[in-house]
Design an enzyme around this catalytic site. Structure first.
Site, short mmCIF file in Angstrom:
data_model
loop_
_atom_site.label_atom_id
_atom_site.label_comp_id
_atom_site.label_asym_id
_atom_site.label_seq_id
_atom_site.Cartn_x
_atom_site.Cartn_y
_atom_site.Cartn_z
N ASP A 111 0.84 -1.21 0.00
CA ASP A 111 0.00 0.00 0.00
C ASP A 111 0.87 1.25 0.00
O ASP A 111 1.98 1.23 0.51
CB ASP A 111 -0.82 0.12 1.29
CG ASP A 111 -1.67 -1.10 1.54
OD1 ASP A 111 -2.02 -1.76 0.57
OD2 ASP A 111 -1.95 -1.33 2.72
N1 URA Z 1 -0.98 -5.93 4.11
C1 URA Z 1 -1.43 -4.67 4.10
O1 URA Z 1 -2.40 -4.36 4.77
N2 URA Z 1 -0.80 -3.77 3.34
C2 URA Z 1 0.29 -4.05 2.61
O2 URA Z 1 0.83 -3.19 1.94
C3 URA Z 1 0.75 -5.37 2.62
C4 URA Z 1 0.10 -6.29 3.39
#
Ligand code: URA
Length: 236
Positions: free
Chosen positions: A102
């Protein structure tokens, strides 16, 4: 060069495993499934594994980037936001991210120019554990830890068992290390939401045995030969 040697030297897997992939119809030569073992690959031939073109032998690029928050894991963005490609502009080969982190998650992101390797790394059947260091609001009770370890419903999907270790605990913030092998969208955030804790900070610190270590944010390094062999072992 023999097809199995070509696939192996592109870093995908061993020659033996290349033969298995070939026999099971997962390899194409110039657009057609090829099942014979002894086929020769000539200059200009296009080889695909799992429908992704693999790069010619010896040209495999695989790096670890420490992605800072605020960068999106994409090769381009029509909203003009910074992408991880901005951080690897000095690499001439066309590399791309393996999976996603993310925008508000930092840490270890693998990038490669090899589509088949990338596909295989992301496939949950290989059970490659990704480890995240997570700061969450409040205390993580033993009951919640047990639920995370067993698997939680994150909205129509029950997660597989996770490894969970509390590193530091206080009334306000708890630091946890969690390892999972699946890669559902925002999975770690959703898992903590499912047990009632909000995620304050999320950082990926390992993929399999590949560690982020002291790599500075925004910097990258090439995978060592040892790490490439480790990936190959997992994918056998
Ligand atoms: N889980 C999440 O919530 N975000 C990420 O970027 C990777 C795994």
């Amino acid at each position: 060069m023999r097809l199995n040697k070509y696939i192996a030297s592109a870093g995908i897997c061993s020659r033996r495993k290349a033969d298995v992939l070939t026999a099971s119809g997962d390899v194409k030569l110039n657009g057609l499934v090829v099942r014979e073992m002894g086929v020769d690959v000539k200059d200009g031939d296009v080889v695909e594994v799992y429908n992704r073109v693999i790069t010619s032998a010896g040209k495999l690029i695989c790096i670890v980037l420490n992605k800072p928050k605020g960068f999106i894991t994409s090769v381009g963005d029509n909203l003009g936001r910074p992408t991880v490609m901005d951080l690897v502009g000095d690499i001439p080969e066309r590399i791309f991210p393996v999976g996603r982190l993310d925008a508000d998650t930092s840490g270890l992101l693998l990038m490669t120019n090899d589509g088949a390797l990338s596909q295989m790394l992301m496939h949950p059947k290989h059970k490659i554990y990704k480890t995240y260091r997570v700061k969450i609001g409040g205390v993580l009770s033993d009951e919640r830890i047990a639920r995370l370890r067993k698997g939680v419903d994150i909205g129509g999907f029950v997660t597989s068992p996770a490894e969970v270790k509390v590193l530091r605990q206080s009334e306000r913030i708890t630091t946890v290390e969690i390892s999972i092998f699946e890669g559902k969208n925002r999975q770690v955030r959703k898992m903590f939401a499912a047990v009632g804790n909000s995620v304050v900070e999320l950082k990926r610190v390992a993929v399999g045995d590949i560690l982020l270590g002291r790599l500075k944010e925004g910097h990258y390094r090439k995978l060592t030969r040892q790490e490439l062999l480790h990936l190959r072992d997992i994918l056998e």
